[in-house]
Design a protein around this motif. Structure first.
Motif, PDB file in Angstrom:
ATOM      1  N   ASP A   1       0.827  -1.214   0.000  1.00 57.25           N
ATOM      2  CA  ASP A   1       0.000   0.000   0.000  1.00 57.25           C
ATOM      3  C   ASP A   1       0.855   1.254   0.000  1.00 57.25           C
ATOM      4  OD1 ASP A   1       0.858  -0.678   2.553  1.00 57.25           O
ATOM      5  OD2 ASP A   1      -0.811   0.329   3.543  1.00 57.25           O
ATOM      6  N   GLU A   2       2.122   1.104   0.339  1.00 58.26           N
ATOM      7  CA  GLU A   2       2.977   2.283   0.348  1.00 58.26           C
ATOM      8  C   GLU A   2       3.649   2.424  -1.008  1.00 58.26           C
ATOM      9  OE1 GLU A   2       5.116   3.271   3.936  1.00 58.26           O
ATOM     10  OE2 GLU A   2       4.404   1.395   4.783  1.00 58.26           O
ATOM     11  N   PHE A   3       3.257   3.460  -1.746  1.00 60.76           N
ATOM     12  CA  PHE A   3       3.729   3.579  -3.126  1.00 60.76           C
ATOM     13  C   PHE A   3       5.233   3.784  -3.197  1.00 60.76           C
ATOM     14  CE2 PHE A   3       4.946   7.889  -4.337  1.00 60.76           C
ATOM     15  CZ  PHE A   3       4.638   8.574  -3.177  1.00 60.76           C
TER      16      PHE A   3
ATOM     17  N   HIS B   1      -1.877  -2.103  -4.910  1.00 60.13           N
ATOM     18  CA  HIS B   1      -1.753  -1.397  -3.638  1.00 60.13           C
ATOM     19  C   HIS B   1      -2.502  -2.062  -2.492  1.00 60.13           C
ATOM     20  CE1 HIS B   1       0.651   1.528  -5.562  1.00 60.13           C
ATOM     21  NE2 HIS B   1      -0.222   1.559  -6.545  1.00 60.13           N
TER      22      HIS B   1
ATOM     23  N   ARG C   1      -6.588  -7.229  -2.642  1.00 56.54           N
ATOM     24  CA  ARG C   1      -7.695  -7.427  -3.588  1.00 56.54           C
ATOM     25  C   ARG C   1      -7.304  -7.047  -5.002  1.00 56.54           C
ATOM     26  NH1 ARG C   1     -13.494  -7.018  -1.519  1.00 56.54           N
ATOM     27  NH2 ARG C   1     -13.206  -7.732   0.620  1.00 56.54           N
TER      28      ARG C   1
ATOM     29  N   PHE D   1       2.805  -7.023   4.262  1.00 53.83           N
ATOM     30  CA  PHE D   1       1.822  -7.705   5.113  1.00 53.83           C
ATOM     31  C   PHE D   1       0.620  -6.797   5.385  1.00 53.83           C
ATOM     32  CE2 PHE D   1      -0.324  -9.324   8.750  1.00 53.83           C
ATOM     33  CZ  PHE D   1      -0.080 -10.689   8.774  1.00 53.83           C
ATOM     34  N   MET D   2       0.898  -5.653   6.050  1.00 51.32           N
ATOM     35  CA  MET D   2      -0.185  -4.795   6.533  1.00 51.32           C
ATOM     36  C   MET D   2      -0.678  -3.900   5.401  1.00 51.32           C
ATOM     37  SD  MET D   2      -0.033  -2.953  10.247  1.00 51.32           S
ATOM     38  CE  MET D   2       1.598  -2.416   9.904  1.00 51.32           C
ATOM     39  N   MET D   3      -1.854  -4.215   4.864  1.00 52.01           N
ATOM     40  CA  MET D   3      -2.422  -3.431   3.764  1.00 52.01           C
ATOM     41  C   MET D   3      -3.928  -3.346   3.951  1.00 52.01           C
ATOM     42  SD  MET D   3      -0.405  -4.972   0.475  1.00 52.01           S
ATOM     43  CE  MET D   3      -0.885  -6.658   0.826  1.00 52.01           C
ATOM     44  N   PRO D   4      -4.537  -2.313   3.370  1.00 53.73           N
ATOM     45  CA  PRO D   4      -5.987  -2.216   3.505  1.00 53.73           C
ATOM     46  C   PRO D   4      -6.717  -3.307   2.712  1.00 53.73           C
ATOM     47  CG  PRO D   4      -5.153  -0.446   2.109  1.00 53.73           C
ATOM     48  CD  PRO D   4      -3.966  -1.158   2.655  1.00 53.73           C
ATOM     49  N   LEU D   5      -7.953  -3.537   3.069  1.00 52.37           N
ATOM     50  CA  LEU D   5      -8.900  -4.447   2.393  1.00 52.37           C
ATOM     51  C   LEU D   5      -8.511  -5.921   2.461  1.00 52.37           C
ATOM     52  CD1 LEU D   5      -9.818  -2.246  -0.695  1.00 52.37           C
ATOM     53  CD2 LEU D   5     -10.852  -2.279   1.580  1.00 52.37           C
ATOM     54  N   MET D   6      -7.253  -6.236   2.216  1.00 46.23           N
ATOM     55  CA  MET D   6      -6.815  -7.634   2.310  1.00 46.23           C
ATOM     56  C   MET D   6      -5.326  -7.618   2.592  1.00 46.23           C
ATOM     57  SD  MET D   6      -7.117 -10.553  -0.617  1.00 46.23           S
ATOM     58  CE  MET D   6      -8.561 -11.491  -0.209  1.00 46.23           C
ATOM     59  N   ASN D   7      -4.921  -8.207   3.720  1.00 46.31           N
ATOM     60  CA  ASN D   7      -3.491  -8.132   4.027  1.00 46.31           C
ATOM     61  C   ASN D   7      -2.712  -9.214   3.273  1.00 46.31           C
ATOM     62  OD1 ASN D   7      -3.422 -10.534   5.573  1.00 46.31           O
ATOM     63  ND2 ASN D   7      -3.993  -9.433   7.448  1.00 46.31           N
TER      64      ASN D   7
ATOM     65  N   GLU E   1      -3.639 -12.917   4.068  1.00 45.18           N
ATOM     66  CA  GLU E   1      -4.950 -13.287   3.503  1.00 45.18           C
ATOM     67  C   GLU E   1      -4.857 -13.472   1.987  1.00 45.18           C
ATOM     68  OE1 GLU E   1      -7.655 -10.789   6.750  1.00 45.18           O
ATOM     69  OE2 GLU E   1      -6.958  -9.824   4.911  1.00 45.18           O
TER      70      GLU E   1
ATOM     71  N   GLN F   1       5.323  -8.024  11.353  1.00 44.42           N
ATOM     72  CA  GLN F   1       4.595  -9.289  11.227  1.00 44.42           C
ATOM     73  C   GLN F   1       5.433 -10.427  10.676  1.00 44.42           C
ATOM     74  OE1 GLN F   1       3.397  -6.403   9.654  1.00 44.42           O
ATOM     75  NE2 GLN F   1       2.639  -5.883  11.678  1.00 44.42           N
TER      76      GLN F   1
END
Lengths: 127, 485
Positions: free
Chosen positions: A9-11, A32, A35, A53-59, A62, A85
């Protein structure tokens, strides 16, 4: 051409990784969150996935579990880059081909990518 | 009876009392301040505090900064717990979503993430970027309104962090429930961090600028003492009882000692014996009067040595815990931090006898001296209400500085902080300098106003019972209301 999918998610991180891997001759796709990565997988066939690991909507975990649940992706190597993580991810060796703690050294990551999928192939060789 | 709002404790020391008990659950706050003002620390401190009590937090950024950098920097703070990162606190970047899908996309992403993470706290860092992304002020309004709607629906409290300072009429300002402002300003060579609650819907916050500092514990806020203790925390119950000043013949001059719960100002130039008087005061603390030394000049080791030279052994009192010495190193103290440390030490041990060595130490800590009179009044009123008998020293010129009075001493301002005023001075007698003590004022009581010679010997202070024979004390600008200093 050998394609790598980079998911973070971090560009800043996706941009940096994409620039480095493209310099080495790989084709790089970016997503990003998990999903978005699954959407890309419906159309593309990367040789390897590098994910956060840590991302919005789906890590990352997952997403990797969803991918590995499909037989056609059972052999697709997924490399996880994570800060806090890493320990959770290391409990899933069947899912992740490698786990790195951020900040990761690029040469180390390049090395493991080469070990897993070999050097980048040109457009003709990949056909 | 009006309903009271449910509050969340913030985990930021001092902030809850400023907010009237904590953040209001389900409310949206803006935290504004320039880069480096401490808003990221405040927000993370809150997130880790909530996580430690079993709640989930979502920390979303609209910034181009990497989370990894944030973790590296937070890991130097005591509240940081890496086990919470990715479990109870999720950090996500919404920057790319904002670039690709605009503010609607951000709202959509946050709504789903709040539910997915079961978050009761949302922190959105980089509100300024949202504002820059918005084409019109209406877009910002819509964005905040949509966010507030989702947050309220999920019973989630939200903090929106921004480095811009919104003016009171801006869309952001009018819509949110509260606005906290952090700032760092220069005062001469020093800089001071201060926090102000600019808006607090549905509850009164302590007004004004409250000093704060960034420590290993995170942000620590010191509520302005005169606002926090506008009324003493306990009812004031004046007593007629007397207690010893520590010097027998002085007690005689006062008609039986110092009134219990009174405040005595001991003014005198350097070397006149103020600290020696204070050490006697502490050393003779009765069993029911736990004693405290709160000073700025000498460490406790030096004070113990000084006391021994006066024939006073403080070590048994220190060993038994009847006496505590709290030395305040003079560098970079914060006025309200000092006040708080003092009151905590007093309340913690039920101190009834306090020697404050150097009121000017407080004055030096003040970045805004115009509030000193109010500060001292609140501090002293609280000490009186707690039944503490106080002996405080100051240099004569500082009687003015301490009180924020420029030229002469206004009797009403002394009265606001001191019940009793004693002066220590050197006087010339037959070509020799002698020390003299003068009782200038004792509240509601008769006293002997004539000066007394005293000497400091290895057996302690010996104050003459008879008035001094010859008085040739230097005086400063004798006029009505002035004191012979």
């Amino acid at each position: 051409m050998t394609t790598i999918l980079v998911v973070d998610d971090e560009f800043l991180i996706t941009d940096l990784l994409a620039a480095e891997l493209e310099d080495q001759g790989y084709r790089v796709l970016q997503a990003h969150h998990g999903r978005k990565a699954l959407e890309i997988l419906a159309q593309e066939r990367p040789a390897l996935i590098v994910t956060d690991f840590m991302m919005p909507l789906m890590n990352g975990l997952e997403m990797a579990q969803a991918i590995k649940a499909r037989p056609e992706y059972r052999d697709l190597p997924i490399v996880l880059l994570s800060g806090a993580q890493g320990a959770i991810a290391r409990r899933h060796p069947e899912i992740f081909a490698a786990v790195y703690d951020k900040p990761v050294e690029l040469w180390r990551l390049s090395e493991v990518i080469r070990t897993l999928i070999g050097p980048p192939l040109g457009p003709r060789e990949a056909d | 009876m009006p309903r009271s709002l449910k509050r969340l404790s913030s985990g930021v020391a001092g902030l809850d009392s400023i907010l009237g008990g904590g953040l209001v659950e389900g409310s949206t706050y803006i935290v504004q301040g320039h880069p480096g003002s401490g808003k990221t620390i405040l927000a993370n401190q809150l997130a880790f505090h909530r996580a430690a009590s079993g709640e989930n937090a979502l920390y979303a950024t609209l910034l181009a900064e990497s989370h990894e950098r944030l973790f590296q920097f937070l890991s130097t703070m005591e509240f940081y717990d890496s086990a919470q990162v990715g479990s109870r606190i999720t950090y996500v970047s919404a920057f790319q979503t904002m670039q690709e899908e605009g503010l609607d996309g951000v709202v959509h992403l946050l709504r789903r993430e709040i539910l997915r993470q079961k978050a009761s706290l949302l922190i959105l860092d980089g509100l300024l970027n949202a504002r820059q992304k918005a084409a019109t002020a209406l877009d910002v309004k819509t964005f905040i309104a949509a966010l507030q709607g989702h947050v309220a629906f999920a019973n989630c409290t939200a903090l929106l962090l921004t480095s811009s300072n919104f003016d009171d009429g801006s869309a952001e300002y009018t819509m949110v429930d509260g606005v906290l402002e952090l700032r760092e300003e220069a005062f001469g060579a020093r800089s001071a961090r201060r926090l102000r609650v600019r808006k607090s819907r549905g509850s009164a916050a302590l007004p004004g600028l409250h000093q704060c500092e960034i420590t290993d514990r995170g942000l620590v806020v010191y509520p302005r003492l005169e606002a926090l203790l506008a009324h003493p925390s306990v009812p004031d119950e004046p007593s007629d009882a007397r207690t010893t000043s520590g010097i027998g013949s002085l007690d005689g001059l006062l008609g039986g000692g110092l009134p219990v719960g009174s405040v005595t100002l001991l003014a005198g130039r350097s070397g006149t014996g103020k600290t020696s008087c204070g050490l006697h005061f502490l050393a003779r603390a009765p069993l029911d009067e736990p004693a405290l030394h709160f000073g700025f000049y000498e460490t406790s080791a030096r004070l113990e040595r000084k006391a021994r030279a006066l024939g006073v052994d403080l070590s048994p009192l220190l060993a038994s815990g009847h006496l505590q010495m709290l030395w305040q190193p003079p560098a970079a103290n914060l006025l309200d931090g000092l006040g708080q440390r003092l009151l905590e030490a007093v309340r913690h041990r039920g101190v009834k006898r306090l020697f404050l060595d150097g009121l000017s130490g407080f004055a030096r800590a003040a970045v805004d001296p115009s509030r000193l009179t109010e500060f001292f009044t609140a501090l002293i009123n609280e000490l009186r209400a707690l039944g503490v008998t106080v002996l405080a020293t100051c240099e004569p010129q500082d009687v003015q500085g301490v009180l924020g009075v420029q030229v002469t001493l206004a009797p009403s301002e002394i009265a606001s902080i001191a019940d009793n005023l004693f002066l220590l001075r050197f006087a010339e007698q037959d070509g020799r300098l002698v020390r003299q003590l003068l009782v200038i004022k004792v509240r509601d009581s008769g006293f002997d106003p004539l000066p007394r010679d005293f000497v400091i010997t290895e057996q302690g202070i010996e104050l003459s019972v008879r008035p001094s024979g010859v008085i040739k004390a230097p005086t400063i600008k004798a006029g009505p209301g002035d004191l012979p200093l």
